[in-house]
Design a protein around this motif. Structure first.
Motif, short mmCIF file in Angstrom:
data_model
loop_
_atom_site.label_atom_id
_atom_site.label_comp_id
_atom_site.label_asym_id
_atom_site.label_seq_id
_atom_site.Cartn_x
_atom_site.Cartn_y
_atom_site.Cartn_z
N UNK A 20 85.64 70.50 -15.69
CA UNK A 20 84.76 69.85 -16.64
C UNK A 20 85.43 68.52 -17.00
N UNK A 21 86.56 68.47 -17.16
CA UNK A 21 87.49 67.31 -17.52
C UNK A 21 87.56 66.35 -16.51
N UNK A 22 87.73 66.62 -15.20
CA UNK A 22 87.38 65.77 -14.10
C UNK A 22 86.05 65.16 -13.88
N UNK A 23 85.19 66.21 -14.16
CA UNK A 23 83.73 65.68 -13.91
C UNK A 23 83.34 64.63 -15.19
N UNK A 24 83.81 65.03 -16.24
CA UNK A 24 83.55 63.76 -17.15
C UNK A 24 84.15 62.61 -17.14
N UNK A 25 85.48 62.78 -16.47
CA UNK A 25 86.28 61.25 -16.28
C UNK A 25 85.74 60.57 -15.15
N UNK A 26 85.27 61.19 -13.92
CA UNK A 26 84.90 60.47 -12.91
C UNK A 26 84.11 59.05 -13.02
N UNK A 27 82.88 59.23 -13.91
CA UNK A 27 82.06 58.18 -14.04
C UNK A 27 83.00 56.87 -14.67
N UNK A 28 83.93 57.10 -15.37
CA UNK A 28 84.77 56.04 -16.12
C UNK A 28 85.42 55.07 -14.97
N UNK A 29 85.97 55.73 -13.82
CA UNK A 29 86.48 54.68 -12.74
C UNK A 29 85.85 54.80 -11.66
N UNK A 30 84.64 55.13 -11.53
CA UNK A 30 84.10 55.22 -10.33
C UNK A 30 83.14 53.89 -10.07
N UNK A 31 82.98 52.99 -10.91
CA UNK A 31 82.27 51.80 -11.04
C UNK A 31 82.74 50.75 -9.90
N UNK A 32 81.94 49.85 -9.47
CA UNK A 32 82.37 48.71 -8.76
C UNK A 32 82.69 47.63 -10.01
N UNK A 33 83.83 47.22 -9.71
CA UNK A 33 84.02 46.26 -10.71
C UNK A 33 84.76 44.98 -10.16
N UNK A 34 85.01 43.81 -11.19
CA UNK A 34 85.58 42.65 -10.81
C UNK A 34 86.81 42.51 -11.29
N UNK A 164 75.67 47.97 -27.32
CA UNK A 164 77.26 47.71 -26.85
C UNK A 164 77.74 48.78 -26.04
N UNK A 165 77.05 49.90 -25.84
CA UNK A 165 77.51 51.10 -24.88
C UNK A 165 77.25 50.46 -23.44
N UNK A 166 78.25 51.22 -22.51
CA UNK A 166 78.29 50.92 -21.16
C UNK A 166 77.15 51.51 -20.59
N UNK A 167 76.29 50.72 -19.52
CA UNK A 167 75.33 51.31 -18.75
C UNK A 167 75.65 52.11 -17.76
N UNK A 168 74.69 52.97 -17.11
CA UNK A 168 74.92 53.94 -16.05
C UNK A 168 75.71 53.34 -14.91
N UNK A 169 75.08 52.28 -14.47
CA UNK A 169 75.64 51.55 -13.39
C UNK A 169 75.67 50.15 -13.55
N UNK A 170 76.95 50.08 -14.26
CA UNK A 170 77.27 48.58 -14.83
C UNK A 170 77.27 47.31 -13.87
N UNK A 171 76.94 46.40 -14.33
CA UNK A 171 76.89 45.29 -13.15
C UNK A 171 78.29 44.64 -13.04
N UNK A 172 78.97 44.31 -12.14
CA UNK A 172 80.31 43.66 -12.10
C UNK A 172 80.29 42.52 -12.93
N UNK A 173 81.04 42.22 -13.85
CA UNK A 173 80.85 40.97 -14.73
C UNK A 173 82.29 40.46 -15.04
N UNK A 174 82.20 39.15 -14.68
CA UNK A 174 83.48 38.10 -14.97
C UNK A 174 83.30 37.30 -16.29
N UNK A 175 84.31 37.83 -17.22
CA UNK A 175 84.24 37.06 -18.63
C UNK A 175 84.86 35.70 -18.49
#
Length: 252
Positions: A20-34, A164-175
């Motif tokens: 359960x813990x790993x299943x909940x944690x995976x989406x937090x770092x599986x995104x494509x990011x910049x 302000x919450x994170x989207x399901x498949x967030x777009x890679x964003x450069x601040x």
């Protein structure tokens, strides 16, 4: 209840909590990011599109990154990546954009990496040099499309939610942040391309062989460590309770 039965129940509970813990944690770092997620306005910056493979039964075989057309970038350089073919696509802008380098009528619209492979539980970084970054916006979005060997296609293009919450498949964003540490003349990096290319309406593209810098931490290690610690604590508590019951109850 016997000690053996207690041990089996403890193991089952610990396994369930871990899953359960790993299943909940995976989406937090599986995104494509910049990476890094910030750069100075008006600067030339090297960034990397970090692509993790969150599938267990397929490899990532293609990445397409779309570039912003409302704030086109005059200079784009791609670093070669062994095993991957890179294709830089240019296009004419809907309307010319004025910049300090002149009028921009044509710019990079997307970059495609293909032919390589990101195996399950691995990630890859695709490096690009960008400049000159705009000074009239606080962020740039780079929608990305990830393709798997199974044929599955995942689009990372969801903008942040209104609350302000994170989207399901967030777009890679450069601040983009205010410049700091510039000299009095505002000189840019020595490797920047000639501004005349932007003035003529086309971006400058070249393969850039530069030393690899360490990637910014994505927090994955800390997240997994935290999950492991939580599972360990829960397991110890459950085990202690089970052993206490086992000692106080006649064996079955």
């Amino acid at each position: 209840m016997s000690l053996r039965t207690s041990a089996r129940r403890v193991a089952a509970v610990a396994a369930g909590v871990l899953a359960l813990t790993v299943g909940l944690a995976l989406p937090a770092f599986a995104h494509v990011t910049i990476q890094p997620g910030t750069a100075e306005k008006g600067s030339f910056s090297k960034v990397a599109f970090r692509v993790p493979n969150e599938r267990d039964d397929a490899s990532t075989t293609k990445l397409v990154v779309d570039f912003p057309l409302d704030h086109p970038l005059p200079f784009v350089s791609v670093r070669p990546l062994p095993g991957w073919k890179v294709e830089v696509t240019e296009g004419k802008l809907p309307k010319p954009v004025q910049s300090k380098y002149g009028e921009i009528t044509k710019a990079v619209t997307k970059i495609t990496w293909s032919g390589g492979k990101i195996e399950p539980h691995q990630f890859q970084e695709f490096e690009v040099s960008l400049g000159g970054l705009p000074e009239d916006t606080d962020q740039l979005m780079f929608p990305a499309t990830q393709t798997y060997s199974s044929g599955e296609v995942v689009k990372w293009a969801d903008e942040p939610k209104a609350d302000g919450s994170e989207a399901e498949r967030p777009v890679p964003t450069l601040k983009l942040v205010a410049p700091s540490g510039e000299d009095e003349h505002g000189a840019g990096p020595s490797h920047s391309a000639s501004p005349s290319a932007a003035a003529s309406g086309g971006p400058t593209l070249h393969a850039e062989n530069v030393a690899h810098s360490p990637a910014a931490s994505d927090g994955t290690a800390r997240l997994l460590a935290g999950a492991g610690l939580a599972v360990g604590v829960i397991g110890l508590v459950v085990a202690a309770l089970a052993l206490r019951r086992g000692r106080g109850t006649p064996a079955a």
